[in-house]
Structure formats: structure tokens, C-alpha cells
Scaffold this motif. Sequence first.
Motif, mmCIF file in Angstrom:
data_model
loop_
_atom_site.group_PDB
_atom_site.id
_atom_site.type_symbol
_atom_site.label_atom_id
_atom_site.label_comp_id
_atom_site.label_asym_id
_atom_site.label_seq_id
_atom_site.Cartn_x
_atom_site.Cartn_y
_atom_site.Cartn_z
ATOM 1 N N MET A 14 28.925 -66.540 -62.013
ATOM 2 C CA MET A 14 28.042 -65.378 -62.009
ATOM 3 C C MET A 14 27.804 -64.886 -60.584
ATOM 4 O O MET A 14 27.791 -63.679 -60.322
ATOM 5 N N ASP A 15 27.624 -65.814 -59.648
ATOM 6 C CA ASP A 15 27.459 -65.428 -58.240
ATOM 7 C C ASP A 15 28.683 -64.665 -57.751
ATOM 8 O O ASP A 15 28.562 -63.650 -57.059
ATOM 9 N N GLU A 16 29.856 -65.153 -58.106
ATOM 10 C CA GLU A 16 31.096 -64.491 -57.702
ATOM 11 C C GLU A 16 31.182 -63.094 -58.325
ATOM 12 O O GLU A 16 31.564 -62.129 -57.652
ATOM 13 N N LEU A 17 30.828 -62.983 -59.583
ATOM 14 C CA LEU A 17 30.846 -61.672 -60.240
ATOM 15 C C LEU A 17 29.860 -60.710 -59.581
ATOM 16 O O LEU A 17 30.155 -59.521 -59.411
ATOM 17 N N LEU A 18 28.708 -61.209 -59.191
ATOM 18 C CA LEU A 18 27.728 -60.363 -58.493
ATOM 19 C C LEU A 18 28.268 -59.903 -57.142
ATOM 20 O O LEU A 18 28.078 -58.744 -56.749
ATOM 21 N N ARG A 19 28.946 -60.800 -56.427
ATOM 22 C CA ARG A 19 29.551 -60.421 -55.137
ATOM 23 C C ARG A 19 30.618 -59.348 -55.351
ATOM 24 O O ARG A 19 30.683 -58.359 -54.616
ATOM 25 N N ILE A 20 31.432 -59.540 -56.379
ATOM 26 C CA ILE A 20 32.493 -58.571 -56.678
ATOM 27 C C ILE A 20 31.882 -57.222 -57.057
ATOM 28 O O ILE A 20 32.321 -56.172 -56.585
ATOM 29 N N ALA A 21 30.861 -57.243 -57.899
ATOM 30 C CA ALA A 21 30.212 -55.999 -58.329
ATOM 31 C C ALA A 21 29.601 -55.263 -57.129
ATOM 32 O O ALA A 21 29.723 -54.038 -57.016
ATOM 33 N N THR A 22 28.969 -56.000 -56.235
ATOM 34 C CA THR A 22 28.381 -55.396 -55.037
ATOM 35 C C THR A 22 29.464 -54.763 -54.171
ATOM 36 O O THR A 22 29.324 -53.632 -53.707
ATOM 37 N N HIS A 23 30.542 -55.502 -53.985
ATOM 38 C CA HIS A 23 31.661 -54.990 -53.183
ATOM 39 C C HIS A 23 32.234 -53.717 -53.820
ATOM 40 O O HIS A 23 32.506 -52.731 -53.121
ATOM 41 N N LEU A 24 32.424 -53.740 -55.129
ATOM 42 C CA LEU A 24 32.982 -52.584 -55.818
ATOM 43 C C LEU A 24 32.040 -51.382 -55.737
ATOM 44 O O LEU A 24 32.496 -50.242 -55.582
ATOM 45 N N ARG A 25 30.742 -51.606 -55.820
ATOM 46 C CA ARG A 25 29.775 -50.521 -55.682
ATOM 47 C C ARG A 25 29.878 -49.889 -54.290
ATOM 48 O O ARG A 25 29.867 -48.667 -54.137
ATOM 49 N N GLN A 26 29.972 -50.739 -53.270
ATOM 50 C CA GLN A 26 30.089 -50.230 -51.896
ATOM 51 C C GLN A 26 31.394 -49.448 -51.717
ATOM 52 O O GLN A 26 31.409 -48.355 -51.139
ATOM 53 N N GLU A 27 32.474 -50.030 -52.223
ATOM 54 C CA GLU A 27 33.771 -49.377 -52.109
ATOM 55 C C GLU A 27 33.766 -48.035 -52.855
ATOM 56 O O GLU A 27 34.291 -47.036 -52.360
ATOM 57 N N LEU A 31 34.486 -44.380 -51.314
ATOM 58 C CA LEU A 31 35.527 -43.511 -51.858
ATOM 59 C C LEU A 31 34.952 -42.153 -52.266
ATOM 60 O O LEU A 31 35.584 -41.115 -52.048
ATOM 61 N N ARG A 32 33.756 -42.157 -52.816
ATOM 62 C CA ARG A 32 33.118 -40.880 -53.185
ATOM 63 C C ARG A 32 32.824 -40.045 -51.935
ATOM 64 O O ARG A 32 33.013 -38.823 -51.930
ATOM 65 N N GLU A 33 32.377 -40.707 -50.880
ATOM 66 C CA GLU A 33 32.131 -40.012 -49.613
ATOM 67 C C GLU A 33 33.421 -39.415 -49.065
ATOM 68 O O GLU A 33 33.461 -38.259 -48.644
ATOM 69 N N SER A 36 34.517 -36.441 -51.075
ATOM 70 C CA SER A 36 33.691 -35.279 -50.748
ATOM 71 C C SER A 36 34.166 -34.629 -49.445
ATOM 72 O O SER A 36 34.303 -33.402 -49.353
ATOM 73 N N LYS A 37 34.424 -35.444 -48.435
ATOM 74 C CA LYS A 37 34.902 -34.920 -47.153
ATOM 75 C C LYS A 37 36.263 -34.256 -47.305
ATOM 76 O O LYS A 37 36.515 -33.195 -46.723
ATOM 77 N N LEU A 38 37.143 -34.877 -48.091
ATOM 78 C CA LEU A 38 38.475 -34.300 -48.286
ATOM 79 C C LEU A 38 38.397 -32.980 -49.047
ATOM 80 O O LEU A 38 39.141 -32.034 -48.733
ATOM 81 N N LEU A 39 37.501 -32.895 -50.014
ATOM 82 C CA LEU A 39 37.338 -31.639 -50.748
ATOM 83 C C LEU A 39 36.817 -30.533 -49.840
ATOM 84 O O LEU A 39 37.266 -29.382 -49.928
ATOM 85 N N GLU A 40 35.889 -30.883 -48.967
ATOM 86 C CA GLU A 40 35.373 -29.893 -48.013
ATOM 87 C C GLU A 40 36.463 -29.464 -47.040
ATOM 88 O O GLU A 40 36.608 -28.269 -46.737
ATOM 89 N N GLU A 41 37.240 -30.422 -46.568
ATOM 90 C CA GLU A 41 38.345 -30.106 -45.656
ATOM 91 C C GLU A 41 39.358 -29.195 -46.348
ATOM 92 O O GLU A 41 39.851 -28.233 -45.759
#
Length: 71
Positions: A14-27, A31-33, A36-41
Amino acid sequence: MTMEQQLRQLEARMDELLRIATHLRQENGQLRERESKLLEERAQLVRKNDLAKSRVEAIITRLQSLEQEDS
């Protein structure tokens, strides 16, 4: 395997899954940022391209006008 060992193993998973989920949320946020920048460009490049196209068309029109005057 004892019940306590199984619980520890489950907790570790479960700890590993939480670490993975946190990493994926950050990533995902990064990617969304980036998207957004690429769409503006892209929008800026489309505007610049349209402006350049208008200028070229105006130059062509003026050249055709000059050519007709010389005829």
C-alpha cells in the motif's frame, strides 16, 4: 507466513502504491502544464503565420497592381 507478516507485506504494498499514485499525480500535473504551454505557443505561431500570410498576400496584390499599371 504469519498474519502479522501478511499485514506488513500488505502495508508495504500500500505504501508503494501511494508513492506511485503521488508520483503519477505530479507527473500528470506537469504534463498538463506542458500541454497548456504548448497550446499557447501553437496559438501564437498560428497568429504569426496568419499575419505573415496577410502581408505576403498584400505584397502580391501590390505587385500585381504595379504590373497592370506598366501594361
